[in-house]
Design an enzyme around this catalytic site. Structure first.
Site, PDB file in Angstrom:
ATOM      1  N   TYR A 148       0.853  -1.195   0.000  1.00  0.00           N
ATOM      2  CA  TYR A 148       0.000   0.000   0.000  1.00  0.00           C
ATOM      3  C   TYR A 148       0.882   1.235   0.000  1.00  0.00           C
ATOM      4  O   TYR A 148       1.766   1.368   0.843  1.00  0.00           O
ATOM      5  CB  TYR A 148      -0.910   0.016   1.237  1.00  0.00           C
ATOM      6  CG  TYR A 148      -2.352  -0.015   0.813  1.00  0.00           C
ATOM      7  CD1 TYR A 148      -2.901   1.053   0.110  1.00  0.00           C
ATOM      8  CD2 TYR A 148      -3.151  -1.122   1.071  1.00  0.00           C
ATOM      9  CE1 TYR A 148      -4.212   1.005  -0.320  1.00  0.00           C
ATOM     10  CE2 TYR A 148      -4.467  -1.166   0.645  1.00  0.00           C
ATOM     11  CZ  TYR A 148      -5.001  -0.104  -0.060  1.00  0.00           C
ATOM     12  OH  TYR A 148      -6.286  -0.142  -0.494  1.00  0.00           O
ATOM     13  N   GLU A 155      -0.378   4.774  -0.666  1.00  0.00           N
ATOM     14  CA  GLU A 155      -1.175   5.983  -0.927  1.00  0.00           C
ATOM     15  C   GLU A 155      -0.304   7.220  -0.747  1.00  0.00           C
ATOM     16  O   GLU A 155       0.471   7.311   0.204  1.00  0.00           O
ATOM     17  CB  GLU A 155      -2.366   6.044   0.037  1.00  0.00           C
ATOM     18  CG  GLU A 155      -3.458   5.053  -0.335  1.00  0.00           C
ATOM     19  CD  GLU A 155      -4.590   5.042   0.679  1.00  0.00           C
ATOM     20  OE1 GLU A 155      -4.340   5.339   1.857  1.00  0.00           O
ATOM     21  OE2 GLU A 155      -5.731   4.741   0.280  1.00  0.00           O
ATOM     22  N   ASP A 184      -5.055  14.131 -25.592  1.00  0.00           N
ATOM     23  CA  ASP A 184      -5.191  12.733 -25.170  1.00  0.00           C
ATOM     24  C   ASP A 184      -4.497  11.867 -26.215  1.00  0.00           C
ATOM     25  O   ASP A 184      -5.067  11.571 -27.268  1.00  0.00           O
ATOM     26  CB  ASP A 184      -6.686  12.406 -25.065  1.00  0.00           C
ATOM     27  CG  ASP A 184      -6.948  10.961 -24.659  1.00  0.00           C
ATOM     28  OD1 ASP A 184      -5.999  10.154 -24.628  1.00  0.00           O
ATOM     29  OD2 ASP A 184      -8.125  10.642 -24.395  1.00  0.00           O
ATOM     30  N   THR A 237      -2.349   6.318 -22.490  1.00  0.00           N
ATOM     31  CA  THR A 237      -2.386   4.970 -21.940  1.00  0.00           C
ATOM     32  C   THR A 237      -1.005   4.383 -22.167  1.00  0.00           C
ATOM     33  O   THR A 237      -0.284   4.774 -23.090  1.00  0.00           O
ATOM     34  CB  THR A 237      -3.428   4.064 -22.623  1.00  0.00           C
ATOM     35  OG1 THR A 237      -3.084   3.932 -23.999  1.00  0.00           O
ATOM     36  CG2 THR A 237      -4.835   4.633 -22.502  1.00  0.00           C
ATOM     37  N   LYS A 278      -1.205   0.757 -25.269  1.00  0.00           N
ATOM     38  CA  LYS A 278      -1.545   0.716 -26.702  1.00  0.00           C
ATOM     39  C   LYS A 278      -0.235   0.723 -27.494  1.00  0.00           C
ATOM     40  O   LYS A 278       0.558  -0.175 -27.323  1.00  0.00           O
ATOM     41  CB  LYS A 278      -2.513   1.841 -27.034  1.00  0.00           C
ATOM     42  CG  LYS A 278      -3.849   1.663 -26.272  1.00  0.00           C
ATOM     43  CD  LYS A 278      -4.891   2.737 -26.545  1.00  0.00           C
ATOM     44  CE  LYS A 278      -6.113   2.516 -25.654  1.00  0.00           C
ATOM     45  NZ  LYS A 278      -7.102   3.602 -25.772  1.00  0.00           N
ATOM     46  N   ARG A 317      -1.160  -2.519 -18.904  1.00  0.00           N
ATOM     47  CA  ARG A 317      -2.420  -1.782 -18.966  1.00  0.00           C
ATOM     48  C   ARG A 317      -2.422  -0.669 -17.921  1.00  0.00           C
ATOM     49  O   ARG A 317      -2.218  -0.923 -16.739  1.00  0.00           O
ATOM     50  CB  ARG A 317      -3.541  -2.787 -18.690  1.00  0.00           C
ATOM     51  CG  ARG A 317      -4.938  -2.307 -18.850  1.00  0.00           C
ATOM     52  CD  ARG A 317      -5.859  -3.501 -19.060  1.00  0.00           C
ATOM     53  NE  ARG A 317      -5.481  -4.163 -20.292  1.00  0.00           N
ATOM     54  CZ  ARG A 317      -5.845  -3.718 -21.505  1.00  0.00           C
ATOM     55  NH1 ARG A 317      -6.628  -2.668 -21.636  1.00  0.00           N
ATOM     56  NH2 ARG A 317      -5.423  -4.334 -22.586  1.00  0.00           N
TER      57      ARG A 317
HETATM   58  C1  LIG Z   1      -8.164   4.018 -24.988  1.00  0.00           C
HETATM   59  C2  LIG Z   1      -8.462   5.439 -24.802  1.00  0.00           C
HETATM   60  C3  LIG Z   1      -8.745   5.969 -23.536  1.00  0.00           C
HETATM   61  C4  LIG Z   1      -9.038   5.135 -22.315  1.00  0.00           C
HETATM   62  O1  LIG Z   1      -8.140   4.205 -21.928  1.00  0.00           O
HETATM   63  P1  LIG Z   1      -8.578   3.036 -20.911  1.00  0.00           P
HETATM   64  O2  LIG Z   1      -7.254   2.556 -20.415  1.00  0.00           O
HETATM   65  O3  LIG Z   1      -9.333   2.039 -21.717  1.00  0.00           O
HETATM   66  O4  LIG Z   1      -9.401   3.635 -19.839  1.00  0.00           O
HETATM   67  C5  LIG Z   1      -8.899   7.346 -23.422  1.00  0.00           C
HETATM   68  N1  LIG Z   1      -8.782   8.139 -24.490  1.00  0.00           N
HETATM   69  C6  LIG Z   1      -8.535   7.667 -25.717  1.00  0.00           C
HETATM   70  C7  LIG Z   1      -8.419   8.621 -26.859  1.00  0.00           C
HETATM   71  C8  LIG Z   1      -8.376   6.301 -25.924  1.00  0.00           C
HETATM   72  O5  LIG Z   1      -8.164   5.830 -27.153  1.00  0.00           O
END
Ligand SMILES: *Cc1c(COP(=O)(O)O)cnc(C)c1O
Length: 435
Positions: free
Chosen positions: A59, A61, A211, A237, A240, A246
């Site tokens: 933990y 936090e 994003d 993220t 990807k 993840r």
């Molecule tokens: C995949 C994605 C997310 C969210 O990611 P998660 O890990 O699935 O919550 C947010 N914004 C965009 C543009 C994405 O492609």
């Protein structure tokens, strides 16, 4: 084969045959069918190993050197390593590596920068925006007032149609006066120009969030321009194109660092996943190597070949092609009766895994759709190149054309298996086994 390599971790699960069997089945599914979901990848074995460590027990936090519980001397070093590597990778002032996912990272940014009810300008969902960019189904739309922009309509005479309509972005920004503009998408096959968004944000006094969930690995590898110098905050993220575990992360300029950190913890989350943060650190180190830059170039080259080959099959890529790792294809010219849903199901039977996706202006619902989304990131990691991309397009076209014909699908599935067998994403811990 190296005895220590055990990507599916079957040996240690011997006491739980039910879970072991499911992991084994999933290992086989990933190894024996084509993984073309644009948001997926195959992590390195080092990333898998880090994810399965005792760091999951702790933990922690708070943030490094400011924790609520004792015993965090080592964990602090892990998290410092991860956030320093991430900030260095993208040249950012500040990095937060605690968001459990991309969605959590986006929520944290909204919470850090906005008051409830503030206006946010983001990309329309059916033009490629993400659920967290204000979908009615997402909590984001209940706390903040989202308004949208989209892409220009399809025009076969114009090679630059179906791209982000910056005139619309500017007009909407001027009339709606958003506090925040969100750039970035989940189904957009072209470079997103952060500089143009910055100009518009400055014209209306808005903040800019980029994003880069999908393209973070391409930015790290130098094949997509970096939004970091132009945006106030960048979310990503790690799983990807960046090919880590993840999870999510946030980059920001120094000015917003404190607000972002407080929004993640204690604003939204409790204890961070330090085993995942260790795996993120591993991935960030990998992403800084010349080998990863080559990978990013290969991903983009493969997607371009796949797009051209799909076009040869009569399957039209939206915008005519791609600049990144993903393709959005419009099935309506190929066969007006074929929905994305049916195509996804047929291809699944043939061992070709991808997802249905709305295309801009789609007359069908998000559940049915007229399009498919595919990406090259995972199979490029597995080692596939241009020849394999052309073969994938040909198999995909054959499968869709012969969709009522079970015997034809069997032939295609066998060929898919053989192709995947030549490019295993991981060594099989059980040794060579018949497919
Ligand atoms: C995949 C994605 C997310 C969210 O990611 P998660 O890990 O699935 O919550 C947010 N914004 C965009 C543009 C994405 O492609």
């Amino acid at each position: 084969m190296d005895e220590t390599v055990n990507p599916s971790r079957l040996a240690s699960l011997a006491g739980d045959p039910e879970v072991a069997s499911l992991v084994e089945q999933e290992f086989d599914r990933q190894s024996r069918s084509l993984q073309l979901i644009a948001s997926e990848n195959f992590t390195s074995e080092a990333v898998l190993e880090a994810t399965g460590t005792v760091l999951t027990n702790k933990y922690s936090e708070g943030y490094p050197h400011r924790r609520y519980y004792g015993g965090n001397r080592v964990i602090d070093e892990v998290e410092d390593l991860a956030r320093n590597r991430l900030a260095a990778l993208f040249g950012a002032d500040h990095a937060n590596v605690q968001p459990h996912a991309g969605a959590a990272a986006n929520l944290a940014v909204y919470q850090a920068l906005l008051d409830p009810g503030d206006t946010v300008l983001a990309m329309r969902l059916d033009h490629g925006g993400h659920l967290t960019h204000g979908s009615p189904a997402s909590i984001t739309s209940k706390f903040w007032r989202f308004v949208d922009y989209g892409v220009t309509p399809r025009d076969d005479e114009s090679p630059s149609s179906e791209r982000i309509d910056f005139d619309e972005v500017r007009d909407r920004a001027k009339s709606e006066r958003p506090r925040l503009i969100v750039a970035g998408a989940t189904a957009y096959p072209r470079v997103i120009d952060a500089e143009q968004f910055r100009e518009i944000a400055d014209e209306v006094g808005a903040l800019l969030m980029f994003d880069m969930a999908h393209v973070a690995g391409l930015v790290a590898g130098g094949v997509h321009p970096s939004p970091v110098p132009h945006a106030d905050v960048v979310t990503l993220t790690t799983h990807k194109t960046l090919r880590g575990p993840r999870g999510g992360a946030i980059l920001s300029c120094a000015e917003h660092a404190k607000a972002i950190d407080s929004a993640v913890f204690p604003g939204l989350q409790g204890g961070p996943l330090e085993h995942v943060i260790a795996a993120k650190a591993v991935a960030f180190k990998e992403a800084a190597t010349p080998a990863f830059a080559q990978y990013a170039r290969d991903v983009v080259a493969n997607a371009a070949v796949l797009g051209a080959a799909l076009a040869d099959e009569g399957i039209r890529p939206v915008t005519g092609g791609t600049d990144n790792h993903l393709l959005l294809v419009d099935l309506r010219d190929f066969d007006p009766k074929l929905t994305g849903k049916e195509a996804q199901e047929v291809l699944d039977l043939a061992g070709i895994t991808l997802n249905r996706n709305q295309i801009p202006g789609d007359p069908r619902s998000p559940f049915v759709t007229s399009g498919l989304r595919l990406g090259s990131a995972a199979e490029t990691t597995a080692g596939m190149g241009a020849d394999e991309m052309r073969e994938i397009a040909s198999l995909l076209g054959r499968s869709l054309r012969n969709r009522g014909d079970a015997a034809a699908q069997d032939v295609i599935r066998d060929r898919v298996r053989t192709l995947c067998g030549a490019f295993p994403p991981y060594p099989d811990p059980r040794g060579v086994r018949p497919a």
